[in-house]
Every structure is written in C-alpha cells, then in structure tokens.
Write a protein that holds these residues in place. Structure first.
Motif, short mmCIF file in Angstrom:
data_model
loop_
_atom_site.label_atom_id
_atom_site.label_comp_id
_atom_site.label_asym_id
_atom_site.label_seq_id
_atom_site.Cartn_x
_atom_site.Cartn_y
_atom_site.Cartn_z
N ARG A 372 0.81 -1.22 0.00
CA ARG A 372 0.00 0.00 0.00
C ARG A 372 0.85 1.27 0.00
N LEU A 373 2.01 1.25 0.64
CA LEU A 373 2.87 2.44 0.64
C LEU A 373 3.48 2.68 -0.73
N GLN A 374 3.86 1.60 -1.41
CA GLN A 374 4.35 1.73 -2.78
C GLN A 374 3.26 2.32 -3.67
N MET A 375 2.03 1.86 -3.49
CA MET A 375 0.91 2.37 -4.30
C MET A 375 0.72 3.87 -4.06
N GLU A 376 0.78 4.28 -2.80
CA GLU A 376 0.61 5.70 -2.47
C GLU A 376 1.70 6.54 -3.13
N PHE A 377 2.94 6.08 -3.05
CA PHE A 377 4.06 6.82 -3.64
C PHE A 377 3.93 6.90 -5.16
N LEU A 378 3.56 5.79 -5.80
CA LEU A 378 3.42 5.78 -7.26
C LEU A 378 2.28 6.67 -7.72
N LEU A 379 1.18 6.69 -6.96
CA LEU A 379 0.04 7.52 -7.34
C LEU A 379 0.42 9.01 -7.38
N HIS A 380 1.21 9.44 -6.40
CA HIS A 380 1.57 10.87 -6.35
C HIS A 380 2.66 11.21 -7.37
N ASN A 381 3.32 10.21 -7.94
CA ASN A 381 4.32 10.47 -8.98
C ASN A 381 3.81 10.12 -10.36
N LYS A 382 2.53 9.78 -10.44
CA LYS A 382 1.97 9.34 -11.72
C LYS A 382 1.90 10.46 -12.74
N THR A 383 1.72 11.70 -12.28
CA THR A 383 1.57 12.82 -13.21
C THR A 383 2.76 13.75 -13.14
N SER A 384 3.96 13.22 -13.06
CA SER A 384 5.16 14.06 -12.96
C SER A 384 6.11 13.81 -14.12
N GLY A 385 6.77 14.88 -14.55
CA GLY A 385 7.93 14.74 -15.41
C GLY A 385 7.69 14.65 -16.89
N TRP A 386 6.97 15.62 -17.49
CA TRP A 386 6.85 15.63 -18.95
C TRP A 386 6.50 17.03 -19.40
N LEU A 387 6.64 17.27 -20.71
CA LEU A 387 6.32 18.59 -21.26
C LEU A 387 6.25 18.49 -22.77
N GLY A 388 5.27 19.19 -23.38
CA GLY A 388 5.22 19.32 -24.83
C GLY A 388 4.52 18.18 -25.52
N GLY A 389 4.12 18.38 -26.79
CA GLY A 389 3.55 17.31 -27.59
C GLY A 389 2.10 17.54 -27.92
N CYS A 390 1.39 16.45 -28.24
CA CYS A 390 -0.03 16.55 -28.53
C CYS A 390 -0.73 15.35 -27.94
N ARG A 391 -1.98 15.50 -27.61
CA ARG A 391 -2.75 14.38 -27.11
C ARG A 391 -4.20 14.60 -27.44
N GLY A 392 -5.00 13.58 -27.37
CA GLY A 392 -6.42 13.72 -27.65
C GLY A 392 -7.23 12.97 -26.64
N ALA A 393 -8.39 13.49 -26.33
CA ALA A 393 -9.32 12.80 -25.46
C ALA A 393 -10.71 13.11 -25.93
N ASP A 486 -17.08 15.92 -30.73
CA ASP A 486 -16.93 16.40 -29.36
C ASP A 486 -15.65 15.88 -28.73
N ARG A 487 -14.60 15.90 -29.53
CA ARG A 487 -13.27 15.53 -29.05
C ARG A 487 -12.39 16.77 -28.99
N LEU A 488 -11.47 16.77 -28.05
CA LEU A 488 -10.57 17.91 -27.85
C LEU A 488 -9.13 17.43 -27.97
N TYR A 489 -8.35 18.07 -28.84
CA TYR A 489 -6.93 17.77 -28.99
C TYR A 489 -6.13 18.99 -28.57
N LEU A 490 -5.08 18.75 -27.82
CA LEU A 490 -4.22 19.83 -27.35
C LEU A 490 -2.83 19.66 -27.96
N PHE A 491 -2.36 20.66 -28.69
CA PHE A 491 -1.07 20.60 -29.37
C PHE A 491 -0.12 21.63 -28.76
N GLY A 492 1.16 21.28 -28.67
CA GLY A 492 2.17 22.20 -28.19
C GLY A 492 3.39 22.18 -29.08
N LEU A 493 4.01 23.34 -29.25
CA LEU A 493 5.20 23.45 -30.08
C LEU A 493 6.32 24.13 -29.32
#
Length: 890
Positions: A372-393, A486-493
């Motif tokens: 459970r402690l590993q899970m807690e640590f991974l959850l808080h680091n799940k959205t760290s360390g990236w920049l730039g690009g494109c994605r769609g949802a 009704d899809r949104l794409y975010l692009f970065g340069l």
C-alpha cells in the motif's frame, strides 16, 4: 535591579511585570545565547551574540538552577541545529518566513515599534536594530487573535488578554497589515496534527532545502519536508516536477499511508542530485522528398530526467532505461520505498509497460503484492515529469473514457497538414499515422497563452492525465482543436511563432471561404456556431465567430460580416441551460447556441472572460456605450437618483465604512453588470467612497502619467482664457475613455456643487477631496485641487457643453430640488400613484391595486403581486410586466 517574573521555554527566555501577565516586557531567543555564567552572589549573566543580560535570583540555589537549565537548553539547541547553508541564516521563528515587517504606532508607546508578522505569531521590537539582534519585547499567538479595522489608518489586534491598537502611515499600508495578520490567524487556526506526526521523524524537523526549523510544507511526490519560502520555489517548478502541500491546511490529502511514506523516504540531508533538471527540445524539418513534400513538420519537446540524451536517442534503443524499468517492476513488489524513489528519480516511468497483461503497470504490480505504501508513492508520482507534444481525449461512455484518460500521455509526435488532413506520427520516419483529424470535422480552434487557466470542461476532461502545472497549460506555445465528434486535442510546439503558424494554417483549411476575412485577425478563438439575432429569430443560422481581445467578430452564413460586438460594452450577458449565451448590446441581442458541449463551454468561458474587467486601467474596465466605465456610471447614477444623494451633507468628504467600501468595489470590479445599487441596501457615503477609491487606485490614473504634469503646470497660467484653452488642448490629448470618464465625473461634481447650500460641498471643497484622489498625490501637491476646481468652474467652456445639454441638466437639477422639497414637507413623492394590476388575464378576481413609486422596478412590482397571491416562483418560471395604454393617452 527591578523585580520581574521570568519564564524559560524551549525557544525563549522572557520576563514579565508579574506572573499574571500574558505578554512579556522582553524576550531573548534561546538560540542566541552563547554563554551563561555566575558573576557573584545570587547573580548570573546571560551572554548573547550582541548583548549581555544580568539577573539576580533570590538565593544561590535558585541562581545555580537557572544557570544549569539555561546551559542545558542552549547546548541542546546547538546540538540539534543542522548544518546551515548560505541560504539559511534564520535562528528563530521570528526570522524565518517573515510575512510582513515594518514600523507601526502602538497605543501606550511613545515611539513607533518595529512589528514582524511571521507564521502564526506577531513579534514586537523596540526598533529595527533590536530586530536584527533578535531581542524583542513580546510575541502574540494569533490563534487567539482577531483583527478589526478602526479608522482610515488604525486597526485593533484583539486577544482575550489585551487589545493592541496599531496605527499605520497610510490607509493602503494599514490594509496590507490587516491582510497579513488575518493570514497569520488562518495559519494559527490550521490543524497541526499532521505536522506533529511528520516532525516525529528527526530529519523532518528541518527544511530539506535550507535547514529552517519546523517546516510546515512538503513535496508529496519528492517526499521532502520544506519551509514556506522554499515551498514558493517549488511551486515555480510546477506540479509536474514537485507537488507542494501544506502540513497544516491540506488535511484531506494527508492519508495515513502518505504520512508513513514521507516518514520513511525523507532524506537525512537535502539532496537534489536526481531531481529533473534539464529540458530537451528538438525542432526540424524532414529532409527533401518523402511524404507530404512542402508540409510543415515539427518534432515536439518532451521532458527528460538527468542530462540531455544524445542525438537519435529513443526509449526503445536505450538498454539503460530498460534496466531501470525492469528494476522498478521488481522494487514496487517489495517494501523498499527508497529503492523505488531512486529509480523514479533516475528516469524510470510510473506508467511503463510491465509486460504482464494481468498487471500492465508498476502500480498494478504494487497493488497485487499488497504494497500500500508503494501504491501511495506511485500515485503521487503518476503525473510528474513531462512537457510538450499533442494528445487527444474524447467524450465517451462508461469505462472506455476513463481507460483512455488514464493511458493518455502528452508526448512528442511528428505532425503534418496536407490535403485537408492533420496527421500525427510516432516520429518523422513512420509512414503510418497514429491518428488523423480531417479539417472538415474541426469546429473550433483556440490559442492558449501561459496565463490562461484551463476552462472547466478541460479541467474535468484531463484530471487523470499528466500535467506540467495543475489547471494550467504549459506555455505560450499551445493551442486546442475541437472536432464535431466532441473531441478535444491539445497541441504544443517549441515556440509561440511556430504555434501561431500552425494555427493559421489549420484555420485556412477549415474556415469557409465566405468567412476568410476573419483569418486576417489575430484571433484567440475561431470557430462555427449557430446563432439567432435581429428580426430573424425563427431559426438559428450558422455563423463564423472570431474572438480578438474583448471584441467578438461575427460572419453570417451568407458571407456578410456583422458589426463586431464590443464585449466590455454589453448591457447584459446571460447563459441559459439550453445552453445559449446571450450577449446583449444597446439595441442588439444575439443568441448563440451550441451543439457540442466541449467547444461550447470553451466559448462561454472565453466570452465571459473577455466581457469582464481585465486590469486596473480605465480601458480594461466594463464600459457603457459612451465609453465611461460601468463602475463609475453605476456609482454616479445611484448618488444622483437616490433620495438624499446629491443633498447628503459632506458627500465625498465623509468616509463610508471601509469594509463595505472594499466589498462593494470588489463586486463592481468583478462584474458591474450584475450589480444593482438600491436605496436602503447601500449607503450614499459607502458608494461615494467606492468611487473615490476606484480613481485613487486606478492604474495610470485618470489624467495618465504622461499628461498629469502638464495639467498641473497649467494652473500657473494667470490668464483665465489661456488656462481654459490649455485645459481644452490637454483634454483632447487624453485617450477617448479617459476623456469621456473625466467629462462624466466633472458633470457629476458640477451637479453636486449646485446643492452646496445643503451638502456643504462647494467647488473648493470638492476640489480639496478630488484633487489628490484623481492625481494620486496624497495631498502633497496643492495644484491638483486647483485643476479640479478649474474644471468644475469652467465645466461648460472646457467640455464644450451645448445649450441642449445644459437645459437637460438644469431640468434634472430642478426635478431633484422639487423631490427634495416634497420629501421635506411630508407630501407624497412625485410619481407615486395607485395602479391596477391584473395577473395573467383581465378579470375582477385577478385584480390587484398597488402603490407604484417613482423608483419601483418591474421586477419589484412582479414580486409584490406574486407575494400577495402567494404564488411561489419556480426555477424555470419567467414572468413579464406589460403596461397597456387603452385610451391612447400621451
């Protein structure tokens, strides 16, 4: 020697007049004590870094006990003090994290005291030198404090034991002190339960960065405890690198697991060797030939851990990264949190593919292993360390949407725009695209500057995905693409210019030829929507809309470009549940309808923002059709029309309640369109004070920094005709909004002085009040009052007021005087009459007789009728009031 009651705790040696006193006469930080020694019968000396204090006990035994205790505490503090870096020179809680400091007058003291607000305490010092020596008078625990404004410069800090009456040098400074002390109270009342648990670990008692004691903030993904000052530095890096939370105020985030994780993984000393520290951005064009000759191709940035990778580096080609990922998959199944932390900080990805279909991510492996402690640590680091690009949802249903969101990465892609298709590839060597967007499916484009928060719909859509800054886009080089699905794409340069180039190219591809003229605009948002307006309200038509600053440009389906809507000049902006926002200008109403939720909510957010106040200068305010700020118009109109407004004694000289003035100004600046000033609810002096404060705090001033000296210089002209001519010349040089606002204000002051017999505010008195306010001189230059006095006295000549305007104004003044006379004589106010009102149909049983005053609104009349008939208005009920003239009377 004077007999004093002396107290010693872990932080301070203090002495008081008596043992019943709560606040000391003097305090000496234990951390500043360098030596304690006996100097004779019953006496001992406390030596600090800069001063010596001599005490005498009642007997030698007491003296020896004091010496021994002081030496023990001083030695204990020294032994526990961490190694200090050059960044950490603070020695006690009064020197670390100072929120505000400066001189204030305090009732009971002849000289000003040096006051320091630090954390949850307020410290008092005799002077700045004592503050540097850390030898204070006393400190006030703010968990029992309450701050209350008393007058223009004074405020009280009230505790159960004493009232401290302070006085600042100016009203603005007083407000800053009040705000700082209120924040101190908030911090003092916050919960310390989590902090105490975190501080139970020795290494967590000091800031991991600078070594300051009792840090009450933490980076929950880096698992380090930090002080308030360092927390600000962490926030500057963005939550994609470090997620800062308060130990005392963010109680909900602190689960028992997270507290345990921070306790186990906190470093013994500050260590940033494995912290993300470099950014690799590559840009280029595909060499000649190949697919899509002539198309723009950009390789977008991605965030890298450690040092920049060599040219041609790819994750699949790096055996070192593969070994890191394999080691991470093993570590998360054990209880070794330190190993997992080290692997992540060296570049292993929380979302990497484990190769196990049952547990595709390290998080799933940790869950299966019961860590459970590993899970807690991974959850808080799940959205760290990236920049730039494109994605769609996209909008979807059920579990598919959440699965797509959890897997979505903002990653580097090679993009092409050719033959009406926007394609994105894994890299510039691939021939099969990862995805495509056909330009005829695009309904909206939006350019996003750095300072633009994500709209609400985007925050909801991306909450499970990686984000460099929570709730914010990562730079001036991003844009959104909305599609019919009704899809949104975010692009970065890599640069704003590149982003603008792509945005213009995509816009040219999907905008209809009949709306091509919109492409020449430097738009922030461009797209097609349905709308109704003018005389054709039967059906909605398709149109093209472009938002440029606070102007909304509309091009109809037949290619005709309509007059742009100045959004800051809207009379009303409504949003219906249909949904359909309704911008309403003078003489024109436009109903905008949305068919797709994502892009429509984006338009609503953008229009609402553009229609509001965007700054503190005149041109950034909501406006009337005559280019006068709506805030100014609302205040002047209320003072003119309410019963005792223009005739109120001391109008503008008397100050209203400061708290009500501040509240009213904030509401008006937020959205003056929604504010209706009503007699009985708002006091004349509060509204008048609001108007003065608006002009006093106005950015660039009413006369502008450029021209204000010229206006002041003109007062030296002795020839009145020459002076008036100079004023007219300077008036013409002002920006249109400043010119219109100045005329509206002087027109109002001209009316006020017409009632000087009752309000005691003649031209000279008004000039004394408004001169320093409009020129923002704080009364230091008498010429400011001379300018205002001249403007009122020569109002007709300077502002070129014609006979028709003067007659209208004289008629209004006469009407106000008649109403005043009628009110004072007790006769019925002119305009009051008994009116027969029918509810829904003209029948005897629906008839109501109502006394209608000159100030009653249609809304008030409707509510009175409904209240009489005990009809409850439901959420979607709409009632209207009609006046029927049966006999065709004038």
């Amino acid at each position: 020697y004077q007999k004093r009651w002396v107290k010693l705790d872990a932080d301070y040696l203090r002495y008081f007049d008596s043992e019943k006193d709560t606040y000391s006469k003097r305090l000496i930080p234990v951390s500043s004590i360098s030596r304690v020694s006996s100097i004779g019968d019953q006496k001992f000396e406390v030596v600090t870094n800069n001063r010596n204090f001599v005490f005498r006990a009642e007997n030698d035994a007491d003296r020896n006990e004091w010496i021994w205790t002081l030496q023990q505490i001083a030695e204990e503090r020294k032994s526990k003090a961490p190694e200090r870096t050059s960044m950490s020179l603070a020695t006690d809680s009064a020197t670390e994290l100072v929120d505000k400091s400066g001189f204030l007058e305090l009732r009971g003291f002849k000289q000003k005291l040096f006051v320091v607000v630090a954390g949850d305490k307020v410290f008092l010092y005799k002077n700045a030198e004592d503050y540097q020596l850390r030898i204070g008078i006393t400190y006030i625990e703010m968990n029992v404090g309450n701050v209350k404004e008393v007058d223009r410069r004074g405020f009280d800090l009230t505790t159960p034991y004493r009232i401290f009456s302070f006085s600042a040098d100016s009203e603005q400074e007083k407000e800053e002190w009040v705000e700082a002390m209120q924040q101190s109270i908030t911090e003092a009342l916050s919960n310390s339960e989590v902090a105490e648990k975190i501080w139970a670990v020795e290494s967590n008692r000091f800031c991991a960065d600078c070594g300051s004691p009792k840090p009450d903030w933490a980076s929950i993904n880096l698992c380090v405890v930090i002080c308030k000052r360092c927390a600000g530095e962490h926030r500057g890096l963005g939550p994609g690198i470090t997620k800062v939370r308060s130990l005392k105020m963010d109680r909900k985030v602190w689960t028992e697991e997270l507290i345990e994780v921070v306790a186990q993984t906190s470093p013994k000393k500050p260590s940033w060797g494995a912290t993300p520290c470099s950014l690799c951005i590559a840009a280029g064009r595909r060499p000649g030939g190949g697919r899509g000759s002539g198309s723009s191709r950009h390789s977008l940035g991605s965030f890298c851990w450690g040092s920049p990778p060599p040219p041609g580096w790819e994750p699949s080609a790096s055996p070192g990264l593969l070994a890191l990922l394999q080691a991470l998959c093993v570590a998360v199944t054990t209880s070794d949190l330190a190993e997992t932390q080290a692997l992540l900080f060296c570049g292993a990805s929380v979302t990497c593919d484990t190769g196990d279909p049952q547990c595709p991510t390290p998080l799933a492996l940790a869950e299966r292993s019961g860590q459970r402690l590993q899970m807690e640590f991974l959850l808080h680091n799940k959205t760290s360390g990236w920049l730039g690009g494109c994605r769609g949802a996209g909008q979807s249903s059920g579990k598919l949407l959440s699965a797509v969101l959890c897997c979505a990465e903002f990653s580097r892609r090679w993009c092409t725009l050719q033959d009406g298709v926007l394609s994105y590839y894994e890299n510039d060597r691939n021939t099969v695209p990862n995805g495509e967007i056909r330009v005829e499916e695009i309904v909206c484009l939006a350019a996003l500057p750095w300072s633009t928060p994500l709209p609400l719909h985007s925050c909801r859509a991306w909450h499970s995905c990686s984000s460099p800054r929570e709730g914010w886009h990562e730079g001036t080089n991003t844009f959104e693409v909305y599609t019919e699905a009704d899809r949104l794409y975010l692009f970065g340069l890599e640069s704003p210019d590149s982003a603008r180039e792509w945005l213009k190219s995509i816009a040219k591809s999907f905008v209809h030829p009949r709306a091509e003229e919109l492409l020449a605009l430097d738009f922030e948002r461009l797209g097609r929507l349905h709308y109704k307006g003018g005389l054709t309200l039967e059906r909605a038509r398709e149109g093209w809309f472009a938002l440029v600053g606070s102007t909304l440009h509309v091009c109809s389906e037949d290619g005709r470009r309509q007059e742009p809507l100045q959004l800051r000049k809207l009379q009303e902006l409504c949003e219906y549940c249909c949904p359909a926002p309704e911008p309403r200008c003078a003489g024109r109403t436009l109903y905008i309808q949305g068919e797709r939720k994502l892009d429509f909510l984006g338009w609503v957010h953008a229009i609402q923002k553009a229609a509001g106040c965007s700054g503190d200068t005149l041109s950034e305010q909501q406006m009337t059709e005559s280019d006068v700020p709506l805030l100014v118009d609302r205040c002047i109109d209320y003072i003119t029309q309410c019963g005792m407004g223009l005739t109120s004694e001391g109008i503008y000289r008397k100050s209203g309640q400061n708290s009500k003035t501040t509240s009213l100004l904030e509401v008006l600046q937020r959205d003056a369109r929604r504010v209706r000033l009503k007699e009985g609810e708002h006091q004349v002096d509060d509204v008048a004070n609001t108007l003065k404060r608006f002009f006093r705090d106005l950015g660039d001033g009413l006369f502008t920094r450029r021209w204000a000296p010229e206006w002041l210089w003109a007062t030296a002209l002795e020839d009145e005709e020459a002076k008036v001519g100079k004023y007219r010349q300077l008036l013409a040089a002002l920006p249109p909004v400043n010119r219109a606002t100045l005329k509206a204000l002087i027109n109002h002051l001209f009316r006020v002085q017409c009632f000087s017999g009752e309000n005691q505010m003649n031209t000279h008195n008004l000039a004394i009040v408004f001169g320093p306010t409009l020129f923002q001189t704080d009364g230091k230059d008498y010429k400011a009052g001379r300018v205002v006095e001249d403007l009122i006295s020569h109002y007709v000549e300077i502002f070129n007021v014609n006979d028709q305007e003067m007659k209208k104004q004289q008629d209004e003044i006469t009407a106000i005087m008649k109403m005043r006379e009628a009110s004072s004589s007790g006769t019925q106010q002119a305009g009051d009459f008994i009116c027969t009102v029918y509810l829904e149909e003209k029948k005897t049983e629906t008839e109501q007789h109502v006394k209608v005053s000159a100030t009653m609104t249609a809304e008030e009349l409707i509510f009175e009728i409904l209240d009489r008939r005990k009809i409850v208005m439901k959420e979607k009920d709409y009632w209207s009031c009609f006046e029927v003239n049966e006999r065709e009377e004038a």
